[in-house]
Structure formats: structure tokens, C-alpha cells
Design a protein around this motif. Structure first.
Motif, mmCIF file in Angstrom:
data_model
loop_
_atom_site.group_PDB
_atom_site.id
_atom_site.type_symbol
_atom_site.label_atom_id
_atom_site.label_comp_id
_atom_site.label_asym_id
_atom_site.label_seq_id
_atom_site.Cartn_x
_atom_site.Cartn_y
_atom_site.Cartn_z
ATOM 1 N N GLU A 156 0.852 -1.181 0.000
ATOM 2 C CA GLU A 156 0.000 0.000 0.000
ATOM 3 C C GLU A 156 0.890 1.235 0.000
ATOM 4 O OE1 GLU A 156 -3.875 0.018 2.346
ATOM 5 O OE2 GLU A 156 -2.690 -1.463 3.442
ATOM 6 N N PHE A 157 0.403 2.286 -0.623
ATOM 7 C CA PHE A 157 1.168 3.526 -0.735
ATOM 8 C C PHE A 157 0.341 4.704 -0.230
ATOM 9 C CE2 PHE A 157 2.895 0.696 -3.919
ATOM 10 C CZ PHE A 157 4.259 0.927 -3.870
ATOM 11 N N LYS A 158 1.043 5.781 0.011
ATOM 12 C CA LYS A 158 0.395 7.044 0.339
ATOM 13 C C LYS A 158 1.130 8.153 -0.404
ATOM 14 C CE LYS A 158 -1.412 9.651 4.310
ATOM 15 N NZ LYS A 158 -2.827 9.427 3.989
ATOM 16 N N GLY A 159 0.392 9.144 -0.871
ATOM 17 C CA GLY A 159 1.018 10.236 -1.598
ATOM 18 C C GLY A 159 1.817 11.145 -0.683
ATOM 19 N N ILE A 160 2.934 11.650 -1.200
ATOM 20 C CA ILE A 160 3.702 12.678 -0.484
ATOM 21 C C ILE A 160 2.929 13.990 -0.607
ATOM 22 C CG2 ILE A 160 5.862 13.980 -0.459
ATOM 23 C CD1 ILE A 160 6.132 11.093 0.532
ATOM 24 N N ASP A 161 2.690 14.648 0.525
ATOM 25 C CA ASP A 161 1.792 15.799 0.554
ATOM 26 C C ASP A 161 2.314 16.982 -0.260
ATOM 27 O OD1 ASP A 161 0.194 14.380 2.401
ATOM 28 O OD2 ASP A 161 1.477 15.047 4.055
ATOM 29 N N GLU A 162 3.582 17.312 -0.089
ATOM 30 C CA GLU A 162 4.142 18.503 -0.728
ATOM 31 C C GLU A 162 5.566 18.233 -1.197
ATOM 32 O OE1 GLU A 162 2.538 21.268 -1.272
ATOM 33 O OE2 GLU A 162 0.873 21.302 0.163
ATOM 34 N N CYS A 163 5.971 18.938 -2.266
ATOM 35 C CA CYS A 163 7.362 18.912 -2.722
ATOM 36 C C CYS A 163 7.899 20.341 -2.648
ATOM 37 C CB CYS A 163 7.449 18.401 -4.156
ATOM 38 S SG CYS A 163 6.951 16.669 -4.341
ATOM 39 N N PHE A 164 9.045 20.497 -1.990
ATOM 40 C CA PHE A 164 9.621 21.822 -1.773
ATOM 41 C C PHE A 164 11.002 21.920 -2.407
ATOM 42 C CE2 PHE A 164 6.962 21.182 2.113
ATOM 43 C CZ PHE A 164 6.041 22.208 1.887
ATOM 44 N N PHE A 196 -2.919 9.200 -9.692
ATOM 45 C CA PHE A 196 -3.827 8.441 -8.841
ATOM 46 C C PHE A 196 -4.713 9.407 -8.058
ATOM 47 C CE2 PHE A 196 0.010 5.775 -9.277
ATOM 48 C CZ PHE A 196 -0.565 4.677 -9.900
ATOM 49 N N PRO A 197 -6.006 9.091 -7.935
ATOM 50 C CA PRO A 197 -6.961 10.022 -7.309
ATOM 51 C C PRO A 197 -6.595 10.436 -5.891
ATOM 52 C CG PRO A 197 -8.112 8.209 -8.397
ATOM 53 C CD PRO A 197 -6.665 7.867 -8.428
ATOM 54 N N ASN A 198 -6.067 9.511 -5.082
ATOM 55 C CA ASN A 198 -5.761 9.823 -3.680
ATOM 56 C C ASN A 198 -4.369 10.411 -3.481
ATOM 57 O OD1 ASN A 198 -8.248 8.858 -2.958
ATOM 58 N ND2 ASN A 198 -7.516 6.828 -2.382
ATOM 59 N N ALA A 199 -3.657 10.651 -4.578
ATOM 60 C CA ALA A 199 -2.298 11.205 -4.488
ATOM 61 C C ALA A 199 -2.161 12.333 -5.499
ATOM 62 C CB ALA A 199 -1.260 10.116 -4.745
ATOM 63 N N PRO A 200 -2.549 13.537 -5.133
ATOM 64 C CA PRO A 200 -2.546 14.633 -6.103
ATOM 65 C C PRO A 200 -1.158 15.068 -6.559
ATOM 66 C CG PRO A 200 -3.090 15.428 -3.894
ATOM 67 C CD PRO A 200 -3.096 13.937 -3.828
ATOM 68 N N GLY A 201 -0.129 14.774 -5.770
ATOM 69 C CA GLY A 201 1.229 15.159 -6.148
ATOM 70 C C GLY A 201 1.901 14.142 -7.039
ATOM 71 N N ALA A 202 3.219 14.264 -7.177
ATOM 72 C CA ALA A 202 3.982 13.389 -8.077
ATOM 73 C C ALA A 202 4.541 12.156 -7.384
ATOM 74 C CB ALA A 202 5.127 14.177 -8.714
ATOM 75 N N LEU A 203 4.747 12.213 -6.054
ATOM 76 C CA LEU A 203 5.500 11.170 -5.355
ATOM 77 C C LEU A 203 4.620 10.278 -4.487
ATOM 78 C CD1 LEU A 203 8.597 13.279 -4.192
ATOM 79 C CD2 LEU A 203 8.504 11.677 -6.114
ATOM 80 N N LEU A 204 5.007 9.006 -4.420
ATOM 81 C CA LEU A 204 4.370 8.023 -3.538
ATOM 82 C C LEU A 204 5.424 7.439 -2.604
ATOM 83 C CD1 LEU A 204 2.294 5.949 -6.143
ATOM 84 C CD2 LEU A 204 1.508 7.891 -4.786
ATOM 85 N N TYR A 205 4.962 6.947 -1.448
ATOM 86 C CA TYR A 205 5.863 6.297 -0.495
ATOM 87 C C TYR A 205 5.150 5.073 0.068
ATOM 88 C CZ TYR A 205 9.101 5.668 3.401
ATOM 89 O OH TYR A 205 10.006 5.140 4.288
ATOM 90 N N PRO A 206 5.873 3.946 0.222
ATOM 91 C CA PRO A 206 5.231 2.724 0.731
ATOM 92 C C PRO A 206 4.876 2.833 2.213
ATOM 93 C CG PRO A 206 7.336 2.243 -0.359
ATOM 94 C CD PRO A 206 7.287 3.715 -0.135
ATOM 95 N N ILE A 207 3.662 2.462 2.565
ATOM 96 C CA ILE A 207 3.302 2.360 3.969
ATOM 97 C C ILE A 207 4.177 1.279 4.612
ATOM 98 C CG2 ILE A 207 1.437 1.731 5.569
ATOM 99 C CD1 ILE A 207 -0.516 3.031 3.656
#
Length: 552
Positions: A149-157, A274-285
């Protein structure tokens, strides 16, 4: 058969003893190849001397991480015994060195010890996946995505001199919402993105010229009259290049325009895929270590045999030709295979220079030479507050010369919060990395990056107190620095897998892994589509992006 080492004497023998492929180490490349070979019907034995999966790509508890970096694995002594082959002992050479740790105070050290098992700390961080990159495509194609399972990274700075953290404007909406960009800069960036999109659109006639595609990307950006701030964002935060592209004397990897356009296209395709990850990056739970485990589970479904806590101590070589024949385990058992892949920390002794020159000594000479391409400095901090209020998970890029004039490489950072199952509630893990020439340079770079955002503990001072100016920055209750050699994959009569690289994503590593598989099995497809009834569901899932499970 050799005599078993005392601590492994009670291990039951492995049956069968003949395999198409034996893999030593459960790092990401090794696990992908084990799954790919199993998928085309090869018999595979996958061994690891560690008690955990993942090798250099593992996610470890706090105690296990510090122990692994300070007390490297020591293989048991070679087992003696008769053999029809020449027995060549394996050497273990850890890719890690110069590890340093510091705790804020005794209370922090006690908290970390008591909550050690609540941490899943990445050994090879910072790492994340672009939503449209090769790792995501491979997870879906192989069926390994069903185990993660993954979750989107909230912000990129991106870190800016005298400005601190600024959002990476990676979409039309993000550009116009960005309060740090002037109206002129917004229009310039929008025009550039439109040019790139037209170039990539086969139905459009307007293209970037072949001449421009071959020049350095930084020169092309200058031709487009983009200001330094926009250039920096495109080069280091989106294309994610490592070296200062404006300094030909120190730049070891000058990005061409055609490659820069490809990087921008992949990043752009990743935003909102992906709908639940509006940014570019994902990270594994639960951490990066879930990736190799997912491929191991996929390989096991296809018949791969797994044995942890079992060291391989020797190679078996044919006496006349010097060809590889098999391995000897610490239990004393001899196993045989057509091919072997070694974890990058294992090698063989170089034959003495006075040894007679024959096929065996020549092959051992080749195997003893590891392909080391440089080094990466890695750092980890644990804090009890975020570097950005109300943001749990975020990435940060420090372009060259943003921390001090002599900074010639970019620095990548990733903050992961407790909602990804990697640390106790109320804490955050920050990973930092940069390419470097030596340990002193690497630690100087990382400490500058950390100090820009955090108040660091002082090594050897368990009662350090923040100054008045420190209270606006999160306080790191613990920090670590270490150096890792960059060892690339190698295909010989015995193959070697790569260590984690200095990139934020896995693209180069997946390319190297697929190339290694192609050398080993040139007639086989890298993860063919499933045809058996039990895999029908996986095949259907590969057609849709829903093959990746995202937690909202």
C-alpha cells in the motif's frame, strides 16, 4: 559436503540441491530478479544471512539500524570438508563507513530505546516513487503491487537562498497558486511547459529542434530566457539532476535537453495520476523495505524457496575451467546452480600476484574487482515536529550553491510522518542524501542541509540546550550520518547486484536490474503477462492504475 559451523549444525538440509539460479541477498534488485526468473519457470533459491528481508534496501527498527551500521555482518569461518571442486571463500565488505550518531539528551535516548520497534527506518533513504515511473509500472506488471500500500507525499519543496522552503510548481494549478512566483515568472513557466507538451504531442507540428535536443539542458533553458530561479526548479527539483549544471569544472553528469524533457514529462505524468495522491511522489506504507518483500512474496508464489539467517561462506569452482558450479552454506551443505547473483557486499579474495595464471585465477581476479562508482552520504534525523506546519510527508531539494558557495551537488531530503507506519505518533523521520567525493565533504553538505531546517543535537553532548534563535526550527532528538559506497551491478560468470544509488526514485536501479536479467536470460521476457487461471486477476489489474493501492 563440508563440516557445519557450530551454530548452523542443527539446520535441516535444503532439498532439492540443484537450481537454475541461487540468489544471495534480498535487496531490491536481487528480489526483482528472483521474481522475474521464477515467473518464467526457473528454479530459484533465495538466501540471506540476515534475519530480515531487504538487505541494503531494508527498513529497520531503531536498534537494528544502529547495530547494522556499527556492527557489520561477520560471516562464520569457512566450513572444511571434501569437495570435487575448488572451494573459494567469500569475503564480506560492508559498503558503509564513517557512521556517527547523536542524541539530543538522555530523555530522547530513553524514548528511542523504549520505542525502538515502532520505527521502520530506511537504510537506503531518501527514496520515493514517481507515480508514473518504472518502479510503479513494474509493480503492476509483475503483480507485486497486490502486496503493498502507498500514500502520496503531501508537498514537494525546493530550498531557496534567504527564502527557505518554496513549493515546487509542478502543475498549472500549482503555478498560479504559488505566492512566491511573480506574475512574469508564472507566465514564463507556463509557456515553457506548453512548449514541452507540444513537443511530446505527436499530433503537434511544433517541436524542439534536433540541435536543441542535443545541447545541455541548462543551455536550452537559458535560450528560453528563463530566470535562474525557474531554471533551478526545473533542473534540480523536477529533473532531479545531481551536479551543478552551470559549473563545467565540477559537473560529472551534464544533462542533455532530450533527457531533461523526458524527466519533465515523467514528472508531469506523475502529478495526479492516482486520485488519492494529487502530487507526483508516492511512499510505501511501513517503509522502503516493503518493496523487496513484495517481490519476494511474488517469487515465493511462483515456487522460489526462501531461507533467511543462512550465510553462504564459499563458492564451488570447477578445477580446470574455473567455471562456477555452486555454493557452500554455513550449515556445511553444498548446493548447485547454473547461475549465481551476489549481494553487492560480497566478493572473493583477489588471487596472489605470484599465483600461476590459469582459468580459475583469471576468473577470480575478475570477480574480486567490484565496480565502485563513487559514494553517497546519507543522514537521518528524528524530530517531534514537522519542518512545515500541517505537512506530515514532504520532499525537499537543495539545489547547488543554495547552502554555501562550494556546494556543487544537490541534496535530497524526505520527511515521513507517523501516518505512514514508520514511527511513533507525534514523531517524524527525515532522510538526507547527496553524492560526495569523501566522508568529510559528505557530512559537511548534510549538516548544512540539516541545520538549514532543524536544530541538531551535538555529538557527545547529552544536555545541549537550544538557543533563542533555534525555537523556530524543529529540534532533532537524534541524528545519524554515514557514508555508503555506490556499487553497480555486474554481469560475469557470477553476477553482482547494485547498492541503493543517490537518486530519489528507482528508475536507474530498475533499468540496471532489467539489463542484468537480460544478460542472464536473453531468451526470456522480463515478467511476461500471466496466463494461468490463478493469475487472471493480476492480469486484469495490470490494465488499470487501480493495481496500486493508495491510502487516502
Amino acid at each position: 559436503m563440508g563440516e557445519p559451523h557450530d551454530s548452523f549444525a542443527s539446520y535441516p538440509p535444503i532439498d532439492p540441491v540443484n537450481f537454475d539460479l541461487i540468489v544471495l541477498g534480498t535487496g531490491l534488485s536481487e528480489s526483482v530478479i528472483a521474481a522475474a526468473a521464477s515467473a518464467v519457470g526457473k528454479t530459484v533459491l533465495h538466501l540471506d544471512p540476515n534475519f530480515f528481508y531487504g538487505s541494503h534496501f531494508a527498513s529497520l527498527s531503531f536498534h537494528d539500524l544502529t547495530s547494522y551500521l556499527t556492527s557489520p555482518y561477520r560471516p562464520p569461518s569457512a566450513a572444511s570438508g571434501d569437495s570435487d571442486y575448488v572451494v573459494v571463500d567469500l569475503l564480506h565488505q560492508s559498503p558503509y563507513s564513517d557512521a556517527e550518531f547523536a542524541s539530543r539528551d538522555d530523555e530522547s535516548a530513553s524514548f528511542l530505546r523504549e520505542n525502538s520497534r515502532k520505527f521502520n527506518i530506511d537504510l537506503g533513504g531518501p527514496k520515493a516513487l514517481l507515480s508514473a515511473d518504472k518502479a510503479i509500472d513494474l509493480l503492476m506488471k509483475s503483480g507485486a503491487s497486490q502486496y503493498m500500500e502507498f500514500k502520496g507525499i503531501d508537498e514537494c519543496f525546493v530550498y531557496e537562498v534567504n527564502e527557505g522552503l518554496a513549493n515546487v510548481p509542478d502543475s498549472r494549478g500549482a503555478i498560479f497558486r504559488d505566492k512566491k512566483l511573480s506574475l512574469k515568472e508564472k507566465n514564463q513557466l507556463m509557456r515553457f511547459f506548453k512548449l514541452v507538451l507540444k513537443h511530446l504531442d505527436d499530433t503537434q507540428e511544433e517541436k524542439i529542434s534536433e540541435e536543441d535536443l542535443e545541447i545541455p539542458f541548462v543551455s536550452f533553458l537559458e535560450r528560453m530566457k528563463l530566470p535562474p530561479k525557474i531554471k533551478s526548479i526545473l533542473l534540480y527539483a523536477i529533473a532531479m539532476v545531481d551536479y551543478d549544471q552551470d559549473n563545467n569544472e565540477v559537473c560529472k553528469d551534464l544533462l542533455k535537453t532530450k533527457d531533461g524533457i523526458d524527466c519533465l514529462a515523467q514528472y508531469s505524468s506523475s502529478v495526479g495520476r492516482f486520485p488519492n495522491a494529487p502530487g507526483a511522489l508516492l511512499y510505501p506504507i511501513y517503509g522502503e523495505g516493503e518493496l523487496p518483500q513484495a517481490f519476494c512474496r511474488r517469487a515465493a508464489v511462483k515456487g522460489c524457496i526462501y531461507v533467511l539467517r543462512m550465510p553462504v561462506i564459499s563458492l564451488l569452482m570447477e578445477k580446470v575451467t574455473g567455471l562456477y558450479k555452486g555454493v557452500r552454506l554455513a550449515s556445511g551443505q553444498d548446493l548447485y546452480s547454473s547461475q549465481l547473483i551476489l549481494d553487492p557486499s560480497f566478493t572473493v579474495p583477489s588471487p596472489p600476484s605470484l599465483a600461476r595464471k590459469d582459468f580459475l585465477s583469471e576468473r577470480l581476479q575478475l570477480l574480486s574487482q567490484r565496480d565502485i562508482k563513487g559514494m553517497v552520504a546519507r543522514g537521518i534525523c528524528i524530530t517531534k515536529s514537522s519542518i512545515k506546519p500541517d505537512v506530515s510527508n514532504c520532499s525537499v531539494v537543495y539545489p547547488p550553491r543554495t547552502l554555501y558557495p562550494e556546494q556543487v551537488t544537490s541534496i535530497k531530503a524526505l520527511q515521513i510522518g507517523s501516518n505512514l507506519g514508520v514511527c511513533p505518533a507525534g514523531t517524524f523521520i527525515l532522510y538526507f542524501s547527496t553524492l560526495c567525493n569523501d566522508a568529510n565533504e559528505g557530512k559537511k553538505l548534510l549538516k548544512a542541509a540539516m541545520n538549514a531546517l532543524l536544530t541538531l543535537p551535538v555529538s557527545g553532548n547529552s544536555e545541549s540546550v537550544p538557543s533563542a534563535s533555534d525555537d523556530i526550527k524543529p529540534i532533532a532528538i537524534w541524528s545519524a550520518f554515514y557514508i555508503q559506497k555506490l556499487i553497480t551491478s555486474k554481469f560475469e560468470f557470477i553476477s553482482s547486484a547494485p547498492t541503493p544509488d543517490g537518486n530519489l526514485n528507482y528508475n536507474d536501479l530498475i533499468d540496471a536490474t532489467e539489463k542484468l536479467f537480460g544478460h542472464m536470460y536473453p531468451e526470456e521476457e522480463f515478467f511476461p503477462k500471466a496466463t494461468s487461471p490463478e493469475d487472471t486477476k493480476d492480469e486484469d489489474e495490470e490494465e488499470e492504475d487501480s493495481g496500486i493501492t493508495l491510502e487516502s
